[in-house]
Design a protein around this motif. Structure first.
Motif, PDB file in Angstrom:
ATOM      1  N   LEU A 175     -20.581 -82.539  18.576  1.00 18.30           N
ATOM      2  CA  LEU A 175     -20.951 -82.933  17.216  1.00 18.30           C
ATOM      3  C   LEU A 175     -21.148 -81.705  16.324  1.00 18.30           C
ATOM      4  O   LEU A 175     -20.606 -81.628  15.218  1.00 18.30           O
ATOM      5  N   ALA A 176     -21.940 -80.749  16.821  1.00 18.46           N
ATOM      6  CA  ALA A 176     -22.242 -79.573  16.006  1.00 18.46           C
ATOM      7  C   ALA A 176     -21.025 -78.672  15.853  1.00 18.46           C
ATOM      8  O   ALA A 176     -20.793 -78.099  14.772  1.00 18.46           O
ATOM      9  N   GLY A 177     -20.244 -78.502  16.919  1.00 20.23           N
ATOM     10  CA  GLY A 177     -19.069 -77.640  16.844  1.00 20.23           C
ATOM     11  C   GLY A 177     -18.032 -78.159  15.875  1.00 20.23           C
ATOM     12  O   GLY A 177     -17.414 -77.385  15.113  1.00 20.23           O
ATOM     13  N   THR A 178     -17.839 -79.488  15.854  1.00 23.95           N
ATOM     14  CA  THR A 178     -16.894 -80.079  14.903  1.00 23.95           C
ATOM     15  C   THR A 178     -17.365 -79.871  13.469  1.00 23.95           C
ATOM     16  O   THR A 178     -16.567 -79.567  12.571  1.00 23.95           O
ATOM     17  N   ALA A 179     -18.684 -80.020  13.257  1.00 28.42           N
ATOM     18  CA  ALA A 179     -19.229 -79.806  11.914  1.00 28.42           C
ATOM     19  C   ALA A 179     -19.131 -78.342  11.500  1.00 28.42           C
ATOM     20  O   ALA A 179     -18.837 -78.026  10.344  1.00 28.42           O
ATOM     21  N   LEU A 180     -19.379 -77.431  12.464  1.00 26.53           N
ATOM     22  CA  LEU A 180     -19.328 -76.002  12.151  1.00 26.53           C
ATOM     23  C   LEU A 180     -17.912 -75.524  11.843  1.00 26.53           C
ATOM     24  O   LEU A 180     -17.736 -74.485  11.203  1.00 26.53           O
ATOM     25  N   ALA A 181     -16.910 -76.269  12.341  1.00 23.98           N
ATOM     26  CA  ALA A 181     -15.528 -75.837  12.123  1.00 23.98           C
ATOM     27  C   ALA A 181     -15.206 -75.752  10.636  1.00 23.98           C
ATOM     28  O   ALA A 181     -14.586 -74.788  10.175  1.00 23.98           O
TER      29      ALA A 181
END
Length: 438
Positions: A175-181
């Motif tokens: 969840l966080a990695g996709t948002a950080l992308a």
């Protein structure tokens, strides 16, 4: 009809939840090495999901084709299907700390190479596909190595807790990695996102040498790892427990669990919901997955019987979801469906990583990676055809019925095999007969 257990306490013990000692879902974190390992995994997952999201956008920029994006993901998954057995054998032959450190360093090298090619404008689609294939090939070793290394940091009774924690870390990282992308592309660019992922792999590599194995795992010396000369495939299919897990996993993966497809078509079709309604369903699935991970963390020694019971329960809920006349009823089904799925995943992984002898676990995970990659690639297209042929509701109902039927048939077959009378050779009158305790 008499209840097969004398008390609820007996049922809990049989199901694998335990009735004494520490049952905290996060008891594995009492190990200092596990705390460091979990932190490193979170950093790595953040970087990996950031890179995967950026990779999809990069393919779209290079080709403008959604099909090419799907192809890049398939190319990265294909080595798991073809070389999973080889990767598992490597994990069983080498010390796990060394194997995990080398594989993480190699993944970092691939990420840095991609970043350099992007920065200098030299990255083409064939090169990107090649790098994706290399990443998938390294992952055939890295996957089982890092999984088993994490389990080696805690006593075997705490392995379910470690696996459940890993599931939560994976979900948070996704969840966080996709948002950080999106933020990463805007701030540091595509090449910078790949650099960040490379650094995350190096962080894991730097942590590994300082991890201390639990004495139970440290006692398994390389000579014992090589003691069994049978191949992983032969061993896997000679173990009735592992075959049962594979059958349950395959039928559940193909006819259930792909809720992103079936529930999306149900919500936006017969239930007349929009994107907001499906977003709510997706959020409830995520909540149920986290709750299921907490529940699964309390397991002590999960069994195949528990996996079958929960998979069948999830299939029944799937049938009810397919018959839901209104969106509200479907929403009531979503969370327990996700909980059952999450507990099944943790219980299955625990059995896979604890049932075989220590020197065979890498090969067992290699076989599992190959077969699970196969049904992961074949499942969505087959389910899509079922949705087209039977409709949104029909796909959920038929899939659930088939899952329950397969599990029920397997249970009956096992009972008949267990109940079959043993053939006792006749004892000659002149020879003494000895009785032994069962």
């Amino acid at each position: 009809m008499r209840f097969p257990f004398r008390s609820f306490r007996g049922f809990r013990r049989h199901a694998g939840f335990g009735v004494s000692g520490d049952r905290s879902a996060w008891r594995c974190l009492r190990s200092r090495s596990m705390r460091w390992w979990s932190a490193a995994n979170l950093v790595s997952n953040l970087g990996t999901w950031m890179q995967l999201t950026v990779q999809n956008l990069l393919v779209l920029q290079l080709t403008g084709s959604a099909a090419a994006t799907g192809l890049s993901l398939s190319v990265q998954a294909a080595p798991g299907l073809l070389f999973g057995l080889l990767g598992g054998a490597v994990v069983d032959r080498w010390p796990r700390k060394l194997t995990a450190a080398v594989s993480q360093a190699m993944l970092a090298l691939v990420a840095f190479t991609t970043a350099a090619l992007v920065a200098f404008g030299e990255l083409s689609l064939p090169v990107l596909m090649g790098l994706s294939a290399v990443t998938g090939l390294i992952a055939t070793v890295d996957g089982p190595a890092t999984s088993l290394l994490g389990n080696d940091l805690v006593p075997e009774r705490d392995v379910p807790s470690a696996i459940a924690l890993g599931s939560v870390v994976h979900s948070v990282g996704r969840l966080a990695g996709t948002a950080l992308a999106a933020v990463g592309i805007a701030v540091i660019g595509t090449a910078g996102a790949y650099v960040v992922n490379g650094l995350s792999f190096l962080f894991v590599t730097a942590v590994i040498p300082f991890l201390r194995l639990h004495p139970q795992a440290a006692a398994v010396v390389p000579a014992e790892r090589e003691a069994d000369t049978r191949g992983g495939l032969a061993f896997f299919f000679s173990r009735r427990t592992l075959v049962a897990l594979a059958v349950i996993g395959a039928v559940s993966a193909v006819l259930g669990r792909n809720y992103q497809l079936t529930l999306a078509t149900l919500v936006t079709g017969p239930l007349h919901g929009g994107a907001g309604a499906y977003g709510l369903v997706s959020a409830l699935l995520a909540v149920g997955g986290i709750v299921g991970a907490v529940v699964a963390g309390r397991l002590r020694r999960p069994t195949v019987r528990l996996v079958a019971l929960l998979a069948a329960a999830g299939a029944v809920l799937q049938i009810v979801a397919g018959l839901s006349p209104v969106l509200g009823m479907l929403l009531l089904m979503v969370v327990p469906m996700a909980i059952a799925e999450s507990v099944v995943d943790t219980a299955t992984t625990t059995v896979l990583q604890t049932d075989p002898p220590a020197h065979m676990r890498g090969r067992v995970l290699g076989v599992w990676r190959s077969v699970s990659t196969g049904w992961s690639l074949a499942g969505p297209p087959m389910l899509g055809l079922l949705v087209q042929g039977a409709g949104e509701r029909g796909a959920l109902v038929i899939g659930g019925v088939v899952i329950v039927a397969v599990i029920g048939a397997g249970t009956l077959a096992r009972r008949r095999t267990t109940a079959a009378p043993a053939v006792v050779a006749p004892v000659r009158a002149a020879e003494p007969a000895f009785q032994t305790a069962a």
